[in-house]
Design a protein around this motif. Structure first.
Motif, mmCIF file in Angstrom:
data_model
loop_
_atom_site.group_PDB
_atom_site.id
_atom_site.type_symbol
_atom_site.label_atom_id
_atom_site.label_comp_id
_atom_site.label_asym_id
_atom_site.label_seq_id
_atom_site.Cartn_x
_atom_site.Cartn_y
_atom_site.Cartn_z
ATOM 1 N N ASP A 112 -2.554 7.061 11.392
ATOM 2 C CA ASP A 112 -3.047 5.997 10.512
ATOM 3 C C ASP A 112 -3.200 6.447 9.060
ATOM 4 O O ASP A 112 -3.858 5.783 8.274
ATOM 5 C CB ASP A 112 -4.358 5.400 11.045
ATOM 6 N N ASP A 129 9.207 -7.400 -4.492
ATOM 7 C CA ASP A 129 9.095 -8.233 -5.689
ATOM 8 C C ASP A 129 9.142 -7.373 -6.937
ATOM 9 O O ASP A 129 9.733 -7.764 -7.952
ATOM 10 C CB ASP A 129 7.779 -9.028 -5.663
ATOM 11 N N ASP A 149 -1.611 -4.531 -7.309
ATOM 12 C CA ASP A 149 -1.996 -4.582 -5.903
ATOM 13 C C ASP A 149 -1.691 -5.948 -5.269
ATOM 14 O O ASP A 149 -1.821 -6.108 -4.063
ATOM 15 C CB ASP A 149 -3.492 -4.284 -5.745
ATOM 16 N N GLY A 150 -1.306 -6.897 -6.096
ATOM 17 C CA GLY A 150 -0.986 -8.225 -5.566
ATOM 18 C C GLY A 150 0.509 -8.487 -5.514
ATOM 19 O O GLY A 150 0.941 -9.581 -5.172
ATOM 20 N N GLY A 161 -4.959 2.718 1.295
ATOM 21 C CA GLY A 161 -6.151 1.976 0.886
ATOM 22 C C GLY A 161 -7.008 2.789 -0.076
ATOM 23 O O GLY A 161 -7.498 2.274 -1.084
ATOM 24 N N ALA A 162 -7.180 4.102 0.244
ATOM 25 C CA ALA A 162 -8.025 4.952 -0.598
ATOM 26 C C ALA A 162 -7.435 5.085 -1.998
ATOM 27 O O ALA A 162 -8.162 5.144 -2.988
ATOM 28 C CB ALA A 162 -8.186 6.327 0.040
ATOM 29 N N GLN A 205 -5.666 2.809 -3.529
ATOM 30 C CA GLN A 205 -5.948 1.559 -4.260
ATOM 31 C C GLN A 205 -7.351 1.606 -4.863
ATOM 32 O O GLN A 205 -7.570 1.180 -6.000
ATOM 33 C CB GLN A 205 -5.804 0.364 -3.319
ATOM 34 N N GLU A 206 -8.305 2.129 -4.073
ATOM 35 C CA GLU A 206 -9.681 2.221 -4.580
ATOM 36 C C GLU A 206 -9.755 3.177 -5.764
ATOM 37 O O GLU A 206 -10.432 2.911 -6.752
ATOM 38 C CB GLU A 206 -10.615 2.715 -3.466
ATOM 39 N N SER A 230 -2.292 3.798 6.240
ATOM 40 C CA SER A 230 -3.266 2.810 5.772
ATOM 41 C C SER A 230 -4.494 3.473 5.163
ATOM 42 O O SER A 230 -5.063 2.950 4.200
ATOM 43 C CB SER A 230 -3.659 1.851 6.897
ATOM 44 N N GLY A 248 -2.486 -6.383 -11.946
ATOM 45 C CA GLY A 248 -2.280 -7.030 -10.653
ATOM 46 C C GLY A 248 -1.217 -6.393 -9.793
ATOM 47 O O GLY A 248 -0.621 -7.069 -8.956
ATOM 48 N N ALA A 285 -8.248 1.662 -8.876
ATOM 49 C CA ALA A 285 -9.060 0.586 -9.444
ATOM 50 C C ALA A 285 -10.328 1.132 -10.078
ATOM 51 O O ALA A 285 -11.155 0.365 -10.565
ATOM 52 C CB ALA A 285 -9.402 -0.422 -8.347
ATOM 53 N N GLN A 321 0.788 -1.236 0.000
ATOM 54 C CA GLN A 321 0.000 0.000 0.000
ATOM 55 C C GLN A 321 0.822 1.290 0.000
ATOM 56 O O GLN A 321 0.246 2.358 0.099
ATOM 57 C CB GLN A 321 -0.979 0.032 1.185
#
Lengths: 324, 450
Positions: free
Chosen positions: B414, B292, B286-287, B421-422, B424-425, B417, B284, B428, B228
């Motif tokens: 915080d 990596d 986010d995965g 997270g926001a 990522q939304e 996170s 992908g 997407a 994230q």
């Protein structure tokens, strides 16, 4: 065979009271010796389990950062926990995990145990050990391994592409729609071995004559499984449910090591927030309040499981009594 | 059997009742955390600490806690320090970054707290240390040694706090960092050549290169955002290019009435979402973890990698032509690494002050470069290989452009996170730029409003 347990308290105590009362002195000494044997374990349990739980309860009523003097805030932390929309969403995810961590493993475990007890397999012990393996692996190792399996170029996607279903390939734990079930299935994989071993032990304790009787009555494999094996395994199923339900609701390490609650907030669980509150925000009071609330929810769910288990038990008992 | 079990249940009930009563008493008795060790008097210095003053301490051990990333530097630096101050033995313990930030506050609060240690910028670690009075104020030291007037004086800002540890960015100095980090565009030299793309010198030039790379069947930008934070850095680089860095700094340090919903931030949000929707970050992302992703980039996947200078270590050993790093002179955020603190209860503070002084010297700056990091004092240091030299140039350009505004996630405990997270939304396509800004601003207001 278990009818005595269901008798009410007064019925139970009266007939079982010994005729001659034991002299009080002797009884006290015997109790004392019993506690002496228990003492090492009790001290350990007290220092490392009971005291921390009591401290958590105490801290949950304070505004406390772990350093400065804490200030009493009454139920404010609990109010904050109950009014935080993120936590409600996280709890929702936990209940989805109940399906993957508890219901599915129990069903899979029953199926495998049923198969293993019926079919003679060469190298059964080896298979049993292999299927139990996920349970003894460190969850961090499991999480890292599954991250590789779910990878965009990982074996699942390679397989899908190989059989012409490349359109379905995706970053399983990086996709908003598939992340939650994907993380859930990791839990299924960890827990089914435990359920299976529990059920195998339970099946071994079922009287072989019952199976013979069932077969004489013309029961097939399926009928035998549902009418004899599953009902006889009720105590083991309850135990398995309790273990897996607790695991599902307090689950932290698998989520943290696969998705950290992401993408977005699609896999957050309450314990992720306990960690964040305690170690990132240093709001130990809030973290404790959430942990206590989570414990209460867990106990409630476990209570429901016990209740369901017992209800069925008494129905079965009544039927048995009527039959006799 | 059952009868005995039954009779002994009564005393249990009594015990339970007693336990509940004791618990009720305990809950209201004493508040937790009343035995804090902080609050010792500080002896201010008015002149530089001399080796004689340190020698007067007798044979002492200077204890320390450091991020394991500093180990390479420390192994060169400590012998040099011990030679200069022969009566001092340095006992440095190294922790992984996550272990360090999770445990250093409690260590600083213990009876045998380390004399010098690294904290972490922001409320959770440095703020707690300041609030509890566990670290020595360093204003006198900064003045005596000229830290607040040297070329890197501005990098001290994130270690300045108000008295109760609730705001940082200005106020009393409590820490000092000699290592900085910058953001930039790493690029695969061979691929740029094959695609005929010039090295991008700005976000706009990068954006123009992305469709060219995509059309040639390459993944334009390698990104691993499972943790994230990687996308947050890409986002902040774009945002810094879209507006005056000062606006970002105001918001990061909690200036009154600052808002996240600036035109620049919203435009940057739309831009990164657009890049993601067009597949410029590949599938992908986010995965995939950041580690990596950088490994894949080092292995030849992707044309660009937008990220911080700490990723460079994985790219230096690549075979020629290898990788280059380009600055974002119109933006590109950066910040100092974890600051060093002196324990408020240290009984060897002259030695601790000498330790911090010697860290902030040109000799140490060169050692920092030699061990693969970026010093805040860049004057006169030289890089070994091509990528190191380019990274130094990027740091120079970024600091000159005023792009060292810190990180968005410093703002609240915080924010990491919440914003991660926001974002990522947003990427997407599940939320709009406005919704993203609202989520972030709401978290900010939870800390700064009122």
């Amino acid at each position: 065979m278990t009818t005595d347990v269901r008798l009410s308290g007064s019925e139970r105590v009266t007939p079982l009271r010994p005729a001659a009362p034991v002299p009080p002195k002797r009884r006290a000494r015997r109790d004392w010796i019993g506690y002496a044997y228990l003492a090492p374990a009790l001290v350990f349990y007290g220092v490392f389990v009971v005291v921390p739980i009591l401290q958590s309860i105490q801290i949950s009523f304070y505004d406390y950062n772990g350093l400065s003097v804490a200030s009493w805030v009454g139920l404010d932390n609990y109010a904050a926990v109950l009014s935080d929309g993120r936590l409600l969403e996280a709890l929702g995810h936990s209940f989805v995990f109940l399906l993957f961590y508890s219901v599915l493993p129990v069903m899979l475990g029953l199926l495998l145990a049923g198969l293993m007890s019926r079919i003679r397999i060469y190298g059964l012990t080896a298979f049993r050990a292999l299927l139990f393996l996920p349970q003894i692996l460190s969850t961090v190792v499991v999480a890292v391994a599954w991250r590789g399996i779910y990878d965009i170029d990982g074996p699942i996607n390679e397989f899908l592409r190989a059989i012409g279903l490349g359109d379905l390939a995706r970053a399983w734990i990086g996709d908003f729609d598939s992340a939650l079930p994907s993380v859930g299935l990791v839990g299924t994989w960890i827990e089914y071995g435990l359920c299976m071993v529990l059920f195998l032990a339970g099946i071994a304790a079922i009287d072989r004559e019952m199976y013979e009787a069932a077969r004489l009555d013309g029961a097939g494999a399926v009928r035998e499984f549902f009418s004899l094996t599953v009902p006889s395994l009720r105590p083991q199923i309850v135990v398995a449910m309790i273990l897996t339900v607790t695991f599902a609701l307090r689950n932290f390490d698998i989520v943290w090591n696969t998705t950290r609650g992401g993408p977005g907030t699609s896999t957050t669980v309450p314990s992720v927030f306990v960690y964040q509150f305690a170690f990132q925000s240093r709001d130990i009071g809030l973290a404790s309040a959430l942990a206590i609330a989570l414990t209460v929810v867990t106990l409630a769910v476990v209570g429901v499981v016990l209740l369901l288990g017992r209800e069925r038990d008494s129905k079965g008992g009544r039927r048995a009594r009527r039959a006799s | 059997m059952t009868s005995n079990a039954f009779r002994s249940r009564r005393p249990h009930r009594v015990l339970l009742a007693a336990g509940v009563a004791a618990l009720a008493v305990g809950l209201t008795a004493c508040a937790p955390g009343s035995n804090s060790a902080g609050g010792a008097e500080t002896e201010e210095i008015t002149a530089e600490v001399t080796p004689e003053q340190v020698a007067e301490l007798g044979d002492i051990t200077l204890t320390g806690w450091a991020d394991v990333a500093e180990q390479g530097l420390m192994e060169q630096f400590i012998p040099r320090f011990e030679e200069e101050y022969p009566n001092v033995t340095v006992d440095m313990q190294y922790k992984s970054f996550n272990d360090l930030i999770a445990t250093v506050v409690n260590a600083a609060n213990s009876k045998d707290a380390p004399d010098v240690f690294q904290g972490n910028i922001g409320y959770a670690v440095d703020g707690a240390l300041v609030e509890a009075g566990l670290v020595r104020p360093l204003d006198d030291v900064a003045e005596v040694y000229g830290w607040d007037s040297d070329a890197a004086a501005e990098t001290l800002a994130p270690a300045r706090w108000n008295e109760d540890g609730t705001r940082f960015g200005s106020g009393t100095l409590y820490g000092m960092s000699v290592i900085t980090e910058v953001q930039g565009i790493y690029y695969n030299k061979a691929k740029l050549q094959a695609l005929g793309i010039e090295v991008p010198q700005s976000i706009d030039e990068l954006e123009a290169a992305l469709p060219v790379a995509a059309a040639a069947g390459e993944q334009p930008i390698m990104l691993g955002n499972a943790d994230q934070y990687a996308a947050m850095h890409v986002y902040s680089d774009i945002a810094a290019a879209e507006q005056d860095p000062q606006d970002i700094r105001d918001w990061v340090f909690g200036e009154e009435d600052a808002t996240f919903a600036t035109e620049g931030n919203l435009a940057a949000a739309e831009r990164i979402a657009d890049w993601a929707q067009q597949g410029f970050f590949g599938e992908g992302y986010d995965g995939i973890g950041n580690e990596d992703a950088i490994a894949r980039f080092a292995g030849g996947e992707g044309v660009f990698f937008v990220g911080g200078s700490w990723n460079g270590a994985k790219l230096t050993d690549a075979p020629a032509p290898g990788f280059g790093m380009s600055a974002l002179p119109d933006g590109g955020v950066g910040a100092i690494a974890s600051p060093w603190h002196i324990s408020a209860n240290s009984d060897a503070s002259p030695a601790a002050i000498a330790f911090l002084d010697m860290l902030r010297t040109p000799e140490t700056a060169q050692e920092i470069v030699d061990t693969g990091r970026l010093p805040v004092l860049l004057e006169g240091v030289t890089g070994d290989g091509e990528l190191e030299s380019e990274t130094l140039a990027v740091a120079d350009a970024t600091i000159a452009a005023g792009g060292q505004v810190g990180y968005y996630d410093w703002t609240t405990t915080d924010m990491f996170s919440v914003m991660g997270g926001a974002l990522q939304e947003l990427m997407a396509g599940r939320t709009t730029a406005e919704e993203f800004a609202d989520t972030v601003q709401a978290d900010w207001e939870g800390t700064y409003a009122g």
